[in-house]
Design an enzyme around this catalytic site. Sequence first.
Site, PDB file in Angstrom:
ATOM      1  N   LYS A  23       0.828  -1.208   0.000  1.00 15.29           N
ATOM      2  CA  LYS A  23       0.000   0.000   0.000  1.00 15.29           C
ATOM      3  C   LYS A  23       0.863   1.259   0.000  1.00 15.29           C
ATOM      4  O   LYS A  23       0.662   2.163  -0.808  1.00 15.29           O
ATOM      5  CB  LYS A  23      -0.918  -0.005   1.226  1.00 15.29           C
ATOM      6  N   ARG A 100      -3.516   2.898   8.471  1.00 16.82           N
ATOM      7  CA  ARG A 100      -3.798   1.620   7.802  1.00 16.82           C
ATOM      8  C   ARG A 100      -2.564   0.740   7.757  1.00 16.82           C
ATOM      9  O   ARG A 100      -1.438   1.230   7.673  1.00 16.82           O
ATOM     10  CB  ARG A 100      -4.273   1.867   6.358  1.00 16.82           C
ATOM     11  N   GLY A 109      -8.102  -7.121   4.416  1.00 17.27           N
ATOM     12  CA  GLY A 109      -8.968  -7.257   5.576  1.00 17.27           C
ATOM     13  C   GLY A 109      -8.380  -8.010   6.747  1.00 17.27           C
ATOM     14  O   GLY A 109      -9.022  -8.146   7.787  1.00 17.27           O
ATOM     15  N   MET A 111      -5.573  -7.302   8.557  1.00 13.07           N
ATOM     16  CA  MET A 111      -4.977  -6.485   9.617  1.00 13.07           C
ATOM     17  C   MET A 111      -5.842  -5.241   9.842  1.00 13.07           C
ATOM     18  O   MET A 111      -6.865  -5.068   9.199  1.00 13.07           O
ATOM     19  CB  MET A 111      -3.532  -6.150   9.265  1.00 13.07           C
ATOM     20  N   ARG A 344      -3.565  -1.570  -6.045  1.00 13.93           N
ATOM     21  CA  ARG A 344      -2.789  -2.788  -5.830  1.00 13.93           C
ATOM     22  C   ARG A 344      -3.174  -3.786  -6.915  1.00 13.93           C
ATOM     23  O   ARG A 344      -4.231  -3.652  -7.541  1.00 13.93           O
ATOM     24  CB  ARG A 344      -3.048  -3.381  -4.440  1.00 13.93           C
ATOM     25  N   HIS A 460     -16.277  -7.866   1.518  1.00 13.49           N
ATOM     26  CA  HIS A 460     -15.264  -8.755   2.092  1.00 13.49           C
ATOM     27  C   HIS A 460     -15.480 -10.196   1.636  1.00 13.49           C
ATOM     28  O   HIS A 460     -14.555 -10.878   1.206  1.00 13.49           O
ATOM     29  CB  HIS A 460     -15.316  -8.672   3.629  1.00 13.49           C
ATOM     30  N   ARG A 566      -2.251 -48.264 -10.493  1.00  7.83           N
ATOM     31  CA  ARG A 566      -2.301 -49.138  -9.313  1.00  7.83           C
ATOM     32  C   ARG A 566      -3.148 -50.373  -9.637  1.00  7.83           C
ATOM     33  O   ARG A 566      -4.357 -50.267  -9.772  1.00  7.83           O
ATOM     34  CB  ARG A 566      -2.905 -48.391  -8.124  1.00  7.83           C
ATOM     35  N   ARG A 622       2.252 -50.420 -11.624  1.00  5.76           N
ATOM     36  CA  ARG A 622       2.819 -50.890 -10.363  1.00  5.76           C
ATOM     37  C   ARG A 622       2.228 -52.264 -10.038  1.00  5.76           C
ATOM     38  O   ARG A 622       1.000 -52.413  -9.978  1.00  5.76           O
ATOM     39  CB  ARG A 622       2.503 -49.908  -9.229  1.00  5.76           C
ATOM     40  N   GLU A 749      10.586 -45.852  -2.331  1.00  4.54           N
ATOM     41  CA  GLU A 749       9.745 -45.331  -1.245  1.00  4.54           C
ATOM     42  C   GLU A 749      10.247 -45.743   0.133  1.00  4.54           C
ATOM     43  O   GLU A 749       9.630 -45.427   1.149  1.00  4.54           O
ATOM     44  CB  GLU A 749       8.293 -45.787  -1.445  1.00  4.54           C
ATOM     45  N   SER A 768      10.938 -44.446  -9.849  1.00  4.27           N
ATOM     46  CA  SER A 768       9.784 -43.575  -9.609  1.00  4.27           C
ATOM     47  C   SER A 768       9.657 -43.406  -8.105  1.00  4.27           C
ATOM     48  O   SER A 768       9.483 -44.393  -7.379  1.00  4.27           O
ATOM     49  CB  SER A 768       8.508 -44.201 -10.182  1.00  4.27           C
ATOM     50  N   ASN A 772       4.682 -40.528  -1.033  1.00  4.08           N
ATOM     51  CA  ASN A 772       3.723 -40.697   0.071  1.00  4.08           C
ATOM     52  C   ASN A 772       4.324 -41.619   1.137  1.00  4.08           C
ATOM     53  O   ASN A 772       4.411 -41.278   2.314  1.00  4.08           O
ATOM     54  CB  ASN A 772       2.400 -41.277  -0.437  1.00  4.08           C
ATOM     55  N   ASP A 773       4.763 -42.822   0.696  1.00  2.00           N
ATOM     56  CA  ASP A 773       5.362 -43.769   1.643  1.00  2.00           C
ATOM     57  C   ASP A 773       6.748 -43.319   2.089  1.00  2.00           C
ATOM     58  O   ASP A 773       7.136 -43.543   3.238  1.00  2.00           O
ATOM     59  CB  ASP A 773       5.443 -45.167   1.016  1.00  2.00           C
ATOM     60  N   CYS A 835       5.639 -40.114  -8.277  1.00  2.00           N
ATOM     61  CA  CYS A 835       4.276 -40.553  -8.563  1.00  2.00           C
ATOM     62  C   CYS A 835       3.330 -40.460  -7.374  1.00  2.00           C
ATOM     63  O   CYS A 835       2.209 -40.954  -7.431  1.00  2.00           O
ATOM     64  CB  CYS A 835       4.278 -41.980  -9.119  1.00  2.00           C
ATOM     65  N   TYR A 855      10.151 -36.499 -15.076  1.00  4.47           N
ATOM     66  CA  TYR A 855       8.705 -36.284 -15.111  1.00  4.47           C
ATOM     67  C   TYR A 855       8.107 -36.266 -13.705  1.00  4.47           C
ATOM     68  O   TYR A 855       8.737 -36.718 -12.735  1.00  4.47           O
ATOM     69  CB  TYR A 855       8.011 -37.366 -15.952  1.00  4.47           C
TER      70      TYR A 855
END
Length: 877
Positions: A23, A100, A109, A111, A344, A460, A566, A622, A749, A768, A772-773, A835, A855
């Site tokens: 601002k 402000r 909005g 602060m 802004r 808002h 899978r 897999r 993994e 690959s 996750n694991d 993956c 990839y």
Amino acid sequence: MSKKRVYDFTEGNAKMKELLGGKGANLAEMSGLGIPVPPGFTITTETCAEYSRSAGSGQAKAKRFPAGLMQDVEQHLKKLEKQMGKKLGAAEDPLLVSVRSGAAVSMPGMMDTVLNLGMNDKSVVGLAKISGDERFAWDAYRRFIQMFGDVVLEVSHEKFEAEIEKMKKAKKVKNDVDLDAADLKKLTANFKKVVRSSIGKDFPQQPLEQLKLAIEAVFGSWDNPRAVYYRQMNSIKGLIGTAVNVQAMVFGNLGNDSGTGVAFTRDPATGEKKFFGEYLMNAQGEDVVAGIRTPRPISHLQKTNAKVYKELTQIYQKLEKHYRDMQDLEFTIERGKLFLLQTRTGKRTARAAVRIAVELVKEKMISEKEAVLRVDPYSLDQLLHPSIDPKAKKIVLAKGLPASPGAASGAVVFTANEAERLGKAGKKVVLLRKETSPEDIHGMHASQGILTARGGMTSHAAVVARGMGKCCVAGAEKIEIDYKKKIFQVSGKTVREGEIITLDGSTGEVILGQMATVEPKLDKDFAQLMQWADKFRKLRVRTNADTPKDAAAARAFGAEGIGLCRTEHMFFEPKRIMAVREMILAETVEERKKALAKLLPFQRDDFYKIFKAMRGLPVTIRLLDPPLHEFLPHEEKEIRALAKDLKVDTKKIHLRIAALHEMNPMMGMRGARLMINYPEIVEMQSRAIFEAAIKLKKERIDVVPEIMIPLIGMMEEFYALATVVRETGNAIIQKSGVKLKYAVGTMIEVPRACVRARKIARKAEFFSFGTNDLTQLTFGFSRDDAPKFVPTYLEKGILEVDPFASLDQRGVGELVQMGIERGRRDKKDLKCGICGEHGGDPASVEFCHRVGMNYVSCSPFRVPIARLAAAQATLRS
């Protein structure tokens, strides 16, 4: 030389956002462009950081200003007073100021703001005299006490609202504007009594004391819960605090020749190139965004004040051209004279962001590279939002303004806390408020959609919903809300909390019940942006798909292959699960092979259809990963039915279930460990893959099969299973007389696999990373149980992000990088990808680019996100 902590608007520019906040930097820039901006000064973000550090954690009240700050502020105030020819809070012709916030990144909005600072018992009289409008003066004073009381003195705003409602009821009027000067004078006295009873002392009358307290409040709001939550929600990091802007007030509530408004240089919902916004005459800025009165569209200003509208049009065009982006403007008209209070970069929907970026290239304002960098990859999720089926029958309860597109259904709730509570429990809700305020941010985030009875397209609710990508209908004025009874009424119909409603963010309709939806269609602007993204990116983008339908959807979104198919998901269909269970209950290899033979045609057909859908693109399959107990029934009724179907004793099934029970199944006999024990599973799946591929090759359809062995920790595990795959495949290929290229690789993994990657790569043709694991095993966090404690880690700052949502680059990421580097030490061309669902997370995609992956692979609907994120990673590097 002492540090400079305060800058006049004439001293800064737009490049100083980190120091002056967005601002302050933009006010300085506009001043330099000759745009009419009320003068003022900015206290730096560095000063806020000093203030925050001045006391330990949890000691906000003990914080203090850096030495000499108030003297600097007073010097700049004197300069401002000289410019304006007025003194702050003077009895004759008082200067009033706004105070402000303004961080380097826009946080609308979140602060605090204080307007009309300088009002007191003496200046109200002077303001009435100089303005010739007693009502205006008392309205300004009561607004100041209300805002200052709430923001600075921490007096509940409900207490002030109660006094207003009491006054309106006594006077038998509906709106605040219907109260006259005498009413407002009395209301001001009542407000002062509210302050006295709440904090035990009188409302401060000294202007400099007011200014000091307001600056402290704005600095303090940097760490308020909604601001902290907003930064977490939007992954805003690296900022040190907020700047404070002190600016001479101009008044939009001096009569019908005065007004205030908010405008965008293009439509923030659609991106259309038209001046878009709203305004109110005889009002102050908070009236527009608070939704207390429903404003008029900006185009109407042309009819009522053509001169101001023409000037405003020239200014918005100048600012958009200067900043080379859509701008969000705040303006005030004081007795026919126009002032700009802010510009802004405007918040916008994803659809608008794409259209604006593409059109700015066509208008030669920005380059194709800049256009790709302008669109937030996370926001593309919005473009995939469904819309209400136009053929569906609907009961329309009410109609408001289409503030943010999409369709949302859920149980109606009336408080942000209830929305958050139910959202955490996995329930879909729609938050209904008379008007939202920044305190509702957590409930808005938890909701599917937001509905307000008041407010406009720049309220808002509308602005925040668009930023979040949430569906929003604003200003549905016929809706009457009773918070105590938790009901709303409209057109003779009563809807109770918990009942399902649907919002149509494209039409503004509020509909009773759950509505059928249709999938979105992506337009030519989206196609153009994706074309540019594909031109710049180096990372390929694949998809995780287990069915031909998913594969086709992913291709439509630009997927360049399947990175994870899978196979276990194919086993759960009713016709197949019986054969799987027969295989699990088998007592000999021959019995197992007999059961697996029943599965072979199903698997072969599955792979045939998926290969065919991908037509020559690589497909990574897999082999079986989950533990066998997941395929067995656990309810007694189902166990009895299985025993009957297979003609075995229930005791045998119970014994097998008990034998397969594991204390920690995710670290038990699954993946490679399962297949080492039952190699006949590998043989069957390999046969299905190769036979499907050969069949398609004979039909002259190209196939690129990649067989992936999961949960490898040792080269010896991989070699044993890869040998089974290759021997099975080579025999089938040789017998068919068809040439078929294929690859056998592994899913990395297990942390040990990253450490031993050099040795594993000698036998594997690709890696690959199953992050996750890998995340689960690296942290020692159970993925299923992590939601019980990870939110606390995030709140306390122990974790920056949920590591299952965005890759932990410093821990898990180092293992990934180690795996790639060691894997390629002897095999330079080793293909590496990812993956897990991290493959669709923009921050994780950027990491994958940086460490040299080939990839990423993600769910079909995240493919466009990954494509754009990959392009941005290339351009930024």
